[in-house]
Design an enzyme around this catalytic site. Structure first.
Site, PDB file in Angstrom:
ATOM      1  N   CYS A  93     -79.745  70.624 118.433  1.00 46.01           N
ATOM      2  CA  CYS A  93     -80.578  69.523 118.397  1.00 46.01           C
ATOM      3  C   CYS A  93     -81.396  69.830 116.994  1.00 46.01           C
ATOM      4  O   CYS A  93     -81.681  70.833 116.620  1.00 46.01           O
ATOM      5  CB  CYS A  93     -81.861  69.926 119.420  1.00 46.01           C
ATOM      6  SG  CYS A  93     -83.331  68.598 119.092  1.00 46.01           S
ATOM      7  N   ASN A  94     -81.053  68.622 115.909  1.00 44.41           N
ATOM      8  CA  ASN A  94     -81.533  68.904 114.729  1.00 44.41           C
ATOM      9  C   ASN A  94     -82.975  68.938 114.534  1.00 44.41           C
ATOM     10  O   ASN A  94     -83.542  69.832 113.576  1.00 44.41           O
ATOM     11  CB  ASN A  94     -81.063  67.681 113.890  1.00 44.41           C
ATOM     12  CG  ASN A  94     -79.503  67.500 113.562  1.00 44.41           C
ATOM     13  OD1 ASN A  94     -79.147  68.076 112.503  1.00 44.41           O
ATOM     14  ND2 ASN A  94     -78.911  67.269 114.725  1.00 44.41           N
ATOM     15  N   THR A  95     -83.695  68.518 115.439  1.00 38.09           N
ATOM     16  CA  THR A  95     -85.189  68.459 115.513  1.00 38.09           C
ATOM     17  C   THR A  95     -85.848  69.778 115.666  1.00 38.09           C
ATOM     18  O   THR A  95     -86.605  70.297 114.961  1.00 38.09           O
ATOM     19  CB  THR A  95     -85.688  67.139 116.495  1.00 38.09           C
ATOM     20  OG1 THR A  95     -85.146  66.003 116.162  1.00 38.09           O
ATOM     21  CG2 THR A  95     -87.210  66.886 116.544  1.00 38.09           C
ATOM     22  N   ASP A 126     -80.621  70.940 123.786  1.00 34.60           N
ATOM     23  CA  ASP A 126     -80.904  70.151 123.082  1.00 34.60           C
ATOM     24  C   ASP A 126     -81.982  69.367 123.711  1.00 34.60           C
ATOM     25  O   ASP A 126     -82.244  69.550 124.896  1.00 34.60           O
ATOM     26  CB  ASP A 126     -79.796  68.892 123.037  1.00 34.60           C
ATOM     27  CG  ASP A 126     -80.224  67.510 122.500  1.00 34.60           C
ATOM     28  OD1 ASP A 126     -80.722  67.456 121.250  1.00 34.60           O
ATOM     29  OD2 ASP A 126     -79.955  66.383 122.715  1.00 34.60           O
ATOM     30  N   SER A 127     -82.835  68.421 123.232  1.00 38.52           N
ATOM     31  CA  SER A 127     -83.904  67.520 123.963  1.00 38.52           C
ATOM     32  C   SER A 127     -83.314  66.647 125.061  1.00 38.52           C
ATOM     33  O   SER A 127     -84.307  66.282 125.797  1.00 38.52           O
ATOM     34  CB  SER A 127     -84.697  66.814 123.110  1.00 38.52           C
ATOM     35  OG  SER A 127     -83.745  65.828 122.477  1.00 38.52           O
ATOM     36  N   CYS A 187     -78.378  64.006 113.612  1.00 39.25           N
ATOM     37  CA  CYS A 187     -79.194  64.089 114.991  1.00 39.25           C
ATOM     38  C   CYS A 187     -78.113  64.057 115.932  1.00 39.25           C
ATOM     39  O   CYS A 187     -77.063  63.369 115.875  1.00 39.25           O
ATOM     40  CB  CYS A 187     -80.108  62.884 115.389  1.00 39.25           C
ATOM     41  SG  CYS A 187     -80.705  62.594 116.812  1.00 39.25           S
ATOM     42  N   THR A 188     -77.928  65.030 116.918  1.00 38.54           N
ATOM     43  CA  THR A 188     -76.871  65.136 117.796  1.00 38.54           C
ATOM     44  C   THR A 188     -76.712  64.021 118.844  1.00 38.54           C
ATOM     45  O   THR A 188     -75.722  63.860 119.486  1.00 38.54           O
ATOM     46  CB  THR A 188     -77.138  66.476 118.368  1.00 38.54           C
ATOM     47  OG1 THR A 188     -78.178  66.548 119.029  1.00 38.54           O
ATOM     48  CG2 THR A 188     -76.816  67.630 117.477  1.00 38.54           C
ATOM     49  N   HIS A 189     -77.663  63.120 118.823  1.00 39.26           N
ATOM     50  CA  HIS A 189     -77.689  62.103 119.541  1.00 39.26           C
ATOM     51  C   HIS A 189     -76.653  60.850 118.945  1.00 39.26           C
ATOM     52  O   HIS A 189     -75.881  60.052 119.552  1.00 39.26           O
ATOM     53  CB  HIS A 189     -78.973  61.122 119.926  1.00 39.26           C
ATOM     54  CG  HIS A 189     -79.769  61.695 120.861  1.00 39.26           C
ATOM     55  ND1 HIS A 189     -80.308  63.090 120.915  1.00 39.26           N
ATOM     56  CD2 HIS A 189     -80.032  61.356 122.260  1.00 39.26           C
ATOM     57  CE1 HIS A 189     -80.972  63.353 122.171  1.00 39.26           C
ATOM     58  NE2 HIS A 189     -80.793  62.254 122.983  1.00 39.26           N
ATOM     59  N   TYR A 246     -87.973  64.424 121.298  1.00 39.93           N
ATOM     60  CA  TYR A 246     -88.749  65.380 120.158  1.00 39.93           C
ATOM     61  C   TYR A 246     -89.074  64.779 119.044  1.00 39.93           C
ATOM     62  O   TYR A 246     -89.888  65.256 118.293  1.00 39.93           O
ATOM     63  CB  TYR A 246     -87.735  66.816 120.038  1.00 39.93           C
ATOM     64  CG  TYR A 246     -87.807  67.652 121.196  1.00 39.93           C
ATOM     65  CD1 TYR A 246     -88.034  67.418 122.307  1.00 39.93           C
ATOM     66  CD2 TYR A 246     -87.288  69.026 120.776  1.00 39.93           C
ATOM     67  CE1 TYR A 246     -87.972  68.343 123.490  1.00 39.93           C
ATOM     68  CE2 TYR A 246     -87.043  70.045 122.013  1.00 39.93           C
ATOM     69  CZ  TYR A 246     -87.504  69.525 123.307  1.00 39.93           C
ATOM     70  OH  TYR A 246     -87.254  70.476 124.318  1.00 39.93           O
ATOM     71  N   GLY A 247     -88.284  63.749 118.503  1.00 33.89           N
ATOM     72  CA  GLY A 247     -88.126  63.443 117.281  1.00 33.89           C
ATOM     73  C   GLY A 247     -89.828  62.874 116.743  1.00 33.89           C
ATOM     74  O   GLY A 247     -90.308  63.162 115.436  1.00 33.89           O
ATOM     75  N   GLU A 253     -80.735  56.729 124.701  1.00 33.13           N
ATOM     76  CA  GLU A 253     -81.036  57.547 126.040  1.00 33.13           C
ATOM     77  C   GLU A 253     -81.114  56.580 126.893  1.00 33.13           C
ATOM     78  O   GLU A 253     -81.142  56.658 128.273  1.00 33.13           O
ATOM     79  CB  GLU A 253     -82.502  58.349 126.034  1.00 33.13           C
ATOM     80  CG  GLU A 253     -82.517  59.469 125.290  1.00 33.13           C
ATOM     81  CD  GLU A 253     -81.916  60.812 125.884  1.00 33.13           C
ATOM     82  OE1 GLU A 253     -81.884  60.621 127.158  1.00 33.13           O
ATOM     83  OE2 GLU A 253     -81.151  61.827 125.266  1.00 33.13           O
TER      84      GLU A 253
HETATM   85  N1  DGL Z   1     -80.779  65.142 119.408  1.00 30.20           N
HETATM   86  C1  DGL Z   1     -81.927  65.613 118.912  1.00 30.20           C
HETATM   87  C2  DGL Z   1     -81.728  65.836 117.327  1.00 30.20           C
HETATM   88  O1  DGL Z   1     -80.489  66.263 117.044  1.00 30.20           O
HETATM   89  C3  DGL Z   1     -83.085  64.837 118.998  1.00 30.20           C
HETATM   90  C4  DGL Z   1     -83.309  63.930 119.363  1.00 30.20           C
HETATM   91  C5  DGL Z   1     -84.910  63.429 119.961  1.00 30.20           C
HETATM   92  O2  DGL Z   1     -85.257  64.228 120.872  1.00 30.20           O
HETATM   93  O3  DGL Z   1     -85.569  62.983 119.236  1.00 30.20           O
HETATM   94  O4  DGL Z   1     -82.438  65.769 116.274  1.00 30.20           O
END
Ligand code: DGL
Length: 260
Positions: A71-73, A7-8, A187-189, A40-41, A155
């Site tokens: 990480c979805n992004t 993940d990011s 988003c996994t966050h 990353y978004g 974060e």
């Molecule tokens: N956790 C990430 C996701 O699932 C990315 C969040 C990010 O880095 O912006 O998209």
């Protein structure tokens, strides 16, 4: 058997937690959080691809048997490049499992209920979720809502802060006039703040990609075949942690890791 989880930042910890819950104890994990480059978004597709490939190279060198792009992004912008780089090691993304979970949840709701995907700007820009949902004929209207403030807030560790709840209220407000449907946290966050979404969307089914990918992996033919062959020597999963900027790991995530 060793599974790489990428993940990011600390979002993928929600995926790791679900994997640990569902998969047998004797597996090992290498977790890579690219905390030097999170989020990353807001980044371009080219930047996301480069950062993702650099990150998975680290996991490839660790000789993982499978990779979960938690990480979805990254999954929505770099999946084919990651698969090519990891070949022949199998790669599991979060988008397809999330779509399957949303379609399952829709089956319990009245016909033509809406689906709203909450995700980063880049994931929404890719339209990965809406294209996949449309191609399966989800039935009702599909919306994608970018929530660029959420990853920085998480974060920062503000996972139950007034600012977080107010921000979620802003992002969900356009959908409160709809009949309740499925809110897909793409988003996994966001599983860190799953309950805050449930609170802001009364009557909605909230599904998240952490649960979805763990369920998907557990059911996969590859996993079923592999796990039956792997050694069962460990009593609890061994986890190796890699953060590209260890100082940037938020306190709440550190505490979580310590308890693992
Ligand atoms: N956790 C990430 C996701 O699932 C990315 C969040 C990010 O880095 O912006 O998209």
């Amino acid at each position: 058997m060793k599974i790489g989880v990428f993940d990011s930042g600390v979002g993928g910890l929600t995926v790791l937690a679900e994997l640990k819950k569902r998969l047998p104890l004797h597996l090992s994990y290498v977790y890579l959080g690219d905390t030097a480059h999170v989020p990353y978004g807001p980044k371009s597709s080219a930047q996301i691809q480069k950062l993702s490939l650099d990150a998975v190279e680290i996991l490839k060198a660790k000789k993982v048997d499978a990779l979960v792009v938690a990480c979805n992004t990254a999954a929505s912008h770099a999946m084919s490049q990651i698969e090519a780089r990891m070949n022949p090691i199998p790669v599991f993304g979060v988008v397809e499992p999330g779509v399957v979970a949303a379609l399952d949840a829709l089956r319990d709701l009245p016909k033509k209920s809406p689906v709203v995907v909450f995700a980063t700007k880049a994931t929404v820009r890719s339209r990965a979720y809406s294209l996949a949902l449309e191609s399966r004929d989800a039935g009702g209207p599909i919306y994608e809502q970018a929530c660029p403030l959420l990853v920085p807030i998480i974060e920062e560790g503000w996972i139950d802060h007034a600012v977080l709840h107010q921000t979620i209220r802003e992002y969900v407000s356009p959908y409160l006039t709809l009949k309740p449907g499925v809110a897909l946290l793409g988003c996994t966050h966001y599983p860190w703040i799953h309950q805050a979404f449930e609170k802001a969307l009364p009557g909605w089914r909230v599904v998240n990609s952490a649960w979805a990918v763990a369920h998907f992996l557990e059911q996969s033919g590859w996993f079923q075949a592999k796990v039956s062959q792997s050694k069962r020597s460990q009593k609890s999963p061994h986890i190796e942690w890699i953060f590209t900027d260890p100082d940037a790991v938020p306190e709440f995530a550190r505490k979580w890791i310590q308890n693992e």
